[in-house]
Scaffold this motif. Structure first.
Motif, PDB file in Angstrom:
ATOM      1  N   ARG A  64      13.451   6.389  -8.202  1.00 36.11           N
ATOM      2  CA  ARG A  64      12.286   7.116  -7.669  1.00 36.11           C
ATOM      3  C   ARG A  64      10.991   6.458  -8.125  1.00 36.11           C
ATOM      4  NH1 ARG A  64      12.565  11.496  -3.847  1.00 36.11           N
ATOM      5  NH2 ARG A  64      10.546  12.526  -3.879  1.00 36.11           N
ATOM      6  N   LEU A  65      10.945   6.048  -9.402  1.00 33.55           N
ATOM      7  CA  LEU A  65       9.754   5.384  -9.944  1.00 33.55           C
ATOM      8  C   LEU A  65       9.465   4.088  -9.193  1.00 33.55           C
ATOM      9  CD1 LEU A  65       7.541   5.187 -12.128  1.00 33.55           C
ATOM     10  CD2 LEU A  65       9.209   4.007 -13.568  1.00 33.55           C
ATOM     11  N   LEU A  66      10.513   3.275  -8.959  1.00 36.26           N
ATOM     12  CA  LEU A  66      10.340   2.011  -8.247  1.00 36.26           C
ATOM     13  C   LEU A  66       9.963   2.251  -6.789  1.00 36.26           C
ATOM     14  CD1 LEU A  66      13.344  -0.021  -9.718  1.00 36.26           C
ATOM     15  CD2 LEU A  66      10.907  -0.292 -10.251  1.00 36.26           C
ATOM     16  N   GLY A  67      10.520   3.317  -6.200  1.00 38.93           N
ATOM     17  CA  GLY A  67      10.172   3.658  -4.824  1.00 38.93           C
ATOM     18  C   GLY A  67       8.713   4.046  -4.699  1.00 38.93           C
ATOM     19  N   ILE A  68       8.231   4.851  -5.636  1.00 40.35           N
ATOM     20  CA  ILE A  68       6.819   5.254  -5.629  1.00 40.35           C
ATOM     21  C   ILE A  68       5.925   4.028  -5.851  1.00 40.35           C
ATOM     22  CG2 ILE A  68       5.079   6.601  -6.858  1.00 40.35           C
ATOM     23  CD1 ILE A  68       6.964   8.225  -5.046  1.00 40.35           C
ATOM     24  N   GLY A  69       6.395   3.089  -6.673  1.00 44.14           N
ATOM     25  CA  GLY A  69       5.657   1.837  -6.854  1.00 44.14           C
ATOM     26  C   GLY A  69       5.541   1.065  -5.551  1.00 44.14           C
ATOM     27  N   GLY A  70       6.602   1.102  -4.738  1.00 42.53           N
ATOM     28  CA  GLY A  70       6.562   0.465  -3.426  1.00 42.53           C
ATOM     29  C   GLY A  70       5.502   1.081  -2.534  1.00 42.53           C
ATOM     30  N   PHE A  71       5.413   2.413  -2.530  1.00 46.94           N
ATOM     31  CA  PHE A  71       4.392   3.089  -1.723  1.00 46.94           C
ATOM     32  C   PHE A  71       2.983   2.765  -2.224  1.00 46.94           C
ATOM     33  CE2 PHE A  71       7.667   6.474  -0.497  1.00 46.94           C
ATOM     34  CZ  PHE A  71       7.877   5.890   0.748  1.00 46.94           C
ATOM     35  N   ALA A  72       2.827   2.646  -3.538  1.00 44.94           N
ATOM     36  CA  ALA A  72       1.517   2.302  -4.096  1.00 44.94           C
ATOM     37  C   ALA A  72       1.103   0.895  -3.664  1.00 44.94           C
ATOM     38  CB  ALA A  72       1.549   2.398  -5.621  1.00 44.94           C
ATOM     39  N   ALA A  73       2.059  -0.038  -3.694  1.00 46.42           N
ATOM     40  CA  ALA A  73       1.769  -1.399  -3.239  1.00 46.42           C
ATOM     41  C   ALA A  73       1.423  -1.401  -1.751  1.00 46.42           C
ATOM     42  CB  ALA A  73       2.980  -2.297  -3.506  1.00 46.42           C
ATOM     43  N   MET A  74       2.132  -0.599  -0.960  1.00 45.70           N
ATOM     44  CA  MET A  74       1.832  -0.506   0.470  1.00 45.70           C
ATOM     45  C   MET A  74       0.402  -0.011   0.690  1.00 45.70           C
ATOM     46  SD  MET A  74       3.648   1.800   3.473  1.00 45.70           S
ATOM     47  CE  MET A  74       3.039   3.348   2.766  1.00 45.70           C
ATOM     48  N   ALA A  75      -0.027   0.985  -0.095  1.00 49.71           N
ATOM     49  CA  ALA A  75      -1.380   1.519   0.056  1.00 49.71           C
ATOM     50  C   ALA A  75      -2.429   0.439  -0.186  1.00 49.71           C
ATOM     51  CB  ALA A  75      -1.588   2.694  -0.907  1.00 49.71           C
ATOM     52  N   VAL A  76      -2.202  -0.396  -1.201  1.00 51.60           N
ATOM     53  CA  VAL A  76      -3.131  -1.499  -1.472  1.00 51.60           C
ATOM     54  C   VAL A  76      -3.193  -2.445  -0.277  1.00 51.60           C
ATOM     55  CG1 VAL A  76      -3.509  -3.557  -2.884  1.00 51.60           C
ATOM     56  CG2 VAL A  76      -2.866  -1.408  -3.972  1.00 51.60           C
ATOM     57  N   LEU A  77      -2.030  -2.797   0.267  1.00 47.44           N
ATOM     58  CA  LEU A  77      -1.977  -3.731   1.398  1.00 47.44           C
ATOM     59  C   LEU A  77      -2.622  -3.130   2.643  1.00 47.44           C
ATOM     60  CD1 LEU A  77       1.632  -5.147   0.890  1.00 47.44           C
ATOM     61  CD2 LEU A  77      -0.538  -6.246   0.324  1.00 47.44           C
ATOM     62  N   ILE A  78      -2.486  -1.810   2.830  1.00 46.50           N
ATOM     63  CA  ILE A  78      -3.132  -1.142   3.968  1.00 46.50           C
ATOM     64  C   ILE A  78      -4.650  -1.271   3.855  1.00 46.50           C
ATOM     65  CG2 ILE A  78      -3.631   1.126   4.980  1.00 46.50           C
ATOM     66  CD1 ILE A  78      -0.685   1.867   4.377  1.00 46.50           C
ATOM     67  N   LYS A  79      -5.182  -1.026   2.659  1.00 41.05           N
ATOM     68  CA  LYS A  79      -6.640  -1.147   2.467  1.00 41.05           C
ATOM     69  C   LYS A  79      -7.100  -2.594   2.698  1.00 41.05           C
ATOM     70  CE  LYS A  79      -9.101   1.213  -0.472  1.00 41.05           C
ATOM     71  NZ  LYS A  79      -9.689   2.291   0.343  1.00 41.05           N
ATOM     72  N   LEU A  80      -6.323  -3.548   2.205  1.00 40.51           N
ATOM     73  CA  LEU A  80      -6.687  -4.955   2.388  1.00 40.51           C
ATOM     74  C   LEU A  80      -6.632  -5.342   3.864  1.00 40.51           C
ATOM     75  CD1 LEU A  80      -4.817  -6.572  -0.648  1.00 40.51           C
ATOM     76  CD2 LEU A  80      -7.292  -6.311  -0.377  1.00 40.51           C
ATOM     77  N   ALA A  81      -5.596  -4.858   4.574  1.00 43.82           N
ATOM     78  CA  ALA A  81      -5.486  -5.169   6.006  1.00 43.82           C
ATOM     79  C   ALA A  81      -6.661  -4.577   6.778  1.00 43.82           C
ATOM     80  CB  ALA A  81      -4.156  -4.643   6.557  1.00 43.82           C
ATOM     81  N   ASP A  82      -7.031  -3.345   6.425  1.00 39.93           N
ATOM     82  CA  ASP A  82      -8.184  -2.720   7.081  1.00 39.93           C
ATOM     83  C   ASP A  82      -9.471  -3.494   6.781  1.00 39.93           C
ATOM     84  OD1 ASP A  82      -9.572  -0.271   8.359  1.00 39.93           O
ATOM     85  OD2 ASP A  82     -10.533  -0.411   6.392  1.00 39.93           O
ATOM     86  N   ASP A  83      -9.607  -3.969   5.548  1.00 38.10           N
ATOM     87  CA  ASP A  83     -10.792  -4.740   5.173  1.00 38.10           C
ATOM     88  C   ASP A  83     -10.919  -6.027   5.996  1.00 38.10           C
ATOM     89  OD1 ASP A  83     -11.512  -2.860   3.314  1.00 38.10           O
ATOM     90  OD2 ASP A  83     -10.752  -3.975   1.579  1.00 38.10           O
ATOM     91  N   THR A  84      -9.774  -6.586   6.426  1.00 35.52           N
ATOM     92  CA  THR A  84      -9.821  -7.826   7.220  1.00 35.52           C
ATOM     93  C   THR A  84      -9.983  -7.541   8.713  1.00 35.52           C
ATOM     94  OG1 THR A  84      -7.415  -7.973   7.575  1.00 35.52           O
ATOM     95  CG2 THR A  84      -8.302  -8.964   5.549  1.00 35.52           C
ATOM     96  N   GLY A  85     -10.001  -6.248   9.089  1.00 37.63           N
ATOM     97  CA  GLY A  85     -10.249  -5.899  10.483  1.00 37.63           C
ATOM     98  C   GLY A  85      -9.035  -5.522  11.304  1.00 37.63           C
ATOM     99  N   VAL A  86      -7.873  -5.372  10.691  1.00 44.97           N
ATOM    100  CA  VAL A  86      -6.675  -4.963  11.430  1.00 44.97           C
ATOM    101  C   VAL A  86      -6.797  -3.488  11.790  1.00 44.97           C
ATOM    102  CG1 VAL A  86      -4.155  -4.800  11.423  1.00 44.97           C
ATOM    103  CG2 VAL A  86      -5.285  -6.660  10.192  1.00 44.97           C
ATOM    104  N   HIS A  87      -6.531  -3.143  13.049  1.00 42.38           N
ATOM    105  CA  HIS A  87      -6.659  -1.764  13.519  1.00 42.38           C
ATOM    106  C   HIS A  87      -5.555  -0.885  12.919  1.00 42.38           C
ATOM    107  CE1 HIS A  87      -6.899   1.662  16.308  1.00 42.38           C
ATOM    108  NE2 HIS A  87      -8.105   1.216  16.630  1.00 42.38           N
ATOM    109  N   LEU A  88      -5.873   0.392  12.671  1.00 36.92           N
ATOM    110  CA  LEU A  88      -4.920   1.328  12.076  1.00 36.92           C
ATOM    111  C   LEU A  88      -3.633   1.426  12.890  1.00 36.92           C
ATOM    112  CD1 LEU A  88      -4.093   3.552  10.082  1.00 36.92           C
ATOM    113  CD2 LEU A  88      -5.420   5.180  11.447  1.00 36.92           C
ATOM    114  N   LEU A  89      -3.739   1.480  14.226  1.00 37.53           N
ATOM    115  CA  LEU A  89      -2.533   1.594  15.059  1.00 37.53           C
ATOM    116  C   LEU A  89      -1.649   0.359  14.931  1.00 37.53           C
ATOM    117  CD1 LEU A  89      -3.942   3.260  18.311  1.00 37.53           C
ATOM    118  CD2 LEU A  89      -2.568   4.312  16.501  1.00 37.53           C
TER     119      LEU A  89
END
Length: 304
Positions: free
Chosen positions: A16-41
């Motif tokens: 569970r701890l490692l799984g939650i770490g995966g979601f945390a890493a995904m959140a960082v990548l989502i913010k970075l992708a948005d910062d580069t201009g990738v659309h949410l959809l």
């Protein structure tokens, strides 16, 4: 049938701890992708598209493709509809807010789950859970600071909407889990999201750089990693025993937000988050007590 597979609490907590770490890493990548201009959809489409082959491989290793079979397509369609709305709101919350604040507000899902259990399941809620709901909403107000300037109110409302959808979806998944394998639940959600989001790409897609493609691939891999590991954790421990690890996400989010985005949560987040987390833990504890009482009553009735 032996139930020894479920009696590995330390492994369940680690997964569970490692799984939650995966979601945390995904959140960082989502913010970075948005910062580069990738659309949410586009982020949502590739998050799910990448997961399809991974989930199919999981099914093959877990026992075969028959695991994705379902006799409840309508229930999966409803779950997918709610899930897509939930992804828009939860990913939107991550984009609009600092990571720690978005994460802290997502912890309000158990509070909404109590309210939904009253409305949808007609459950009777006692003083323990009502106290937790009140304390949790007090924590939300401290974090969101309506009228304050530290975080945007619209972003807070989007994140809370995402938490509400998590609570609603959890009720659906609990129902689907009575008849369908977890692999099927994850697979059909991914497939439905890809089908729904694909037409939208024609309106929002722009040529992507190599960096953006890598970010989208990373979002798909880390998101699926998190989904698979938190699901596997439930093979070795109960929800009530592993749920405490979900709150480690605030540590992940604070640390990664500081390292990657140089953001540190304000004092209000540190004051409000313990109230929200405490409310969630109290609700989880109370649910566990009540489920044991119901089991004892059933067992006693069966022995008479």
């Amino acid at each position: 049938m032996s139930h020894s597979v479920a009696d590995r609490p330390l492994l369940a907590l680690l997964l569970r701890l490692l799984g939650i770490g995966g979601f945390a890493a995904m959140a960082v990548l989502i913010k970075l992708a948005d910062d580069t201009g990738v659309h949410l959809l586009e982020i949502i489409f590739w998050r799910q598209f990448v997961s399809v082959p991974i989930v199919l491989a999981w099914a093959a290793m877990a026992g075969g493709m028959h695991l994705i079979r379902t006799d409840r397509p309508k229930a999966h369609a409803v779950r997918a509809g709610y899930g897509i709305v939930g992804m828009v709101l939860n990913f939107g919350g991550v984009i609009l807010l600092p990571l720690a604040e978005a994460t802290a507000l997502s912890f309000s899902a158990p509070i909404f789950a109590v309210i939904l259990s009253i409305v949808l399941l007609k459950e009777t809620v006692g003083s323990w859970r009502w106290s937790a709901v009140i304390a949790g909403f007090a924590g939300i107000l401290v974090i969101a600071q309506p009228g304050g300037n530290d975080i945007p109110l619209f972003g807070a409302m989007v994140a809370l909407g995402g938490a509400f959808m998590i609570a609603l979806i959890s009720i659906q998944i609990r129902d689907l889990g009575r008849t369908d394998h977890p692999v099927a639940i994850v697979f059909w959600f991914a497939v439905a999201t890809v089908i729904v989001a694909l037409p939208a790409l024609f309106f929002v897609h722009e040529p992507l750089t190599a960096q953006q493609w890598l970010l989208l691939l990373g979002i798909g891999i880390t998101g699926t990693w998190g989904q698979v590991l938190i699901t596997l954790a439930l093979r070795y421990g109960t929800v009530s025993s592993v749920i405490v690890m979900d709150y480690s996400n605030l540590i992940w989010a604070t640390l990664l937000g500081w390292i990657v985005f140089s953001t540190v949560p304000p004092v209000t987040t540190w004051l409000g988050a313990p109230l929200v987390i405490g409310a969630g833990l109290l609700i989880t504890w109370r649910e566990r007590v009540l489920s044991r009482q119901r089991a004892a009553i059933v067992q006693g009735a069966g022995g008479t």
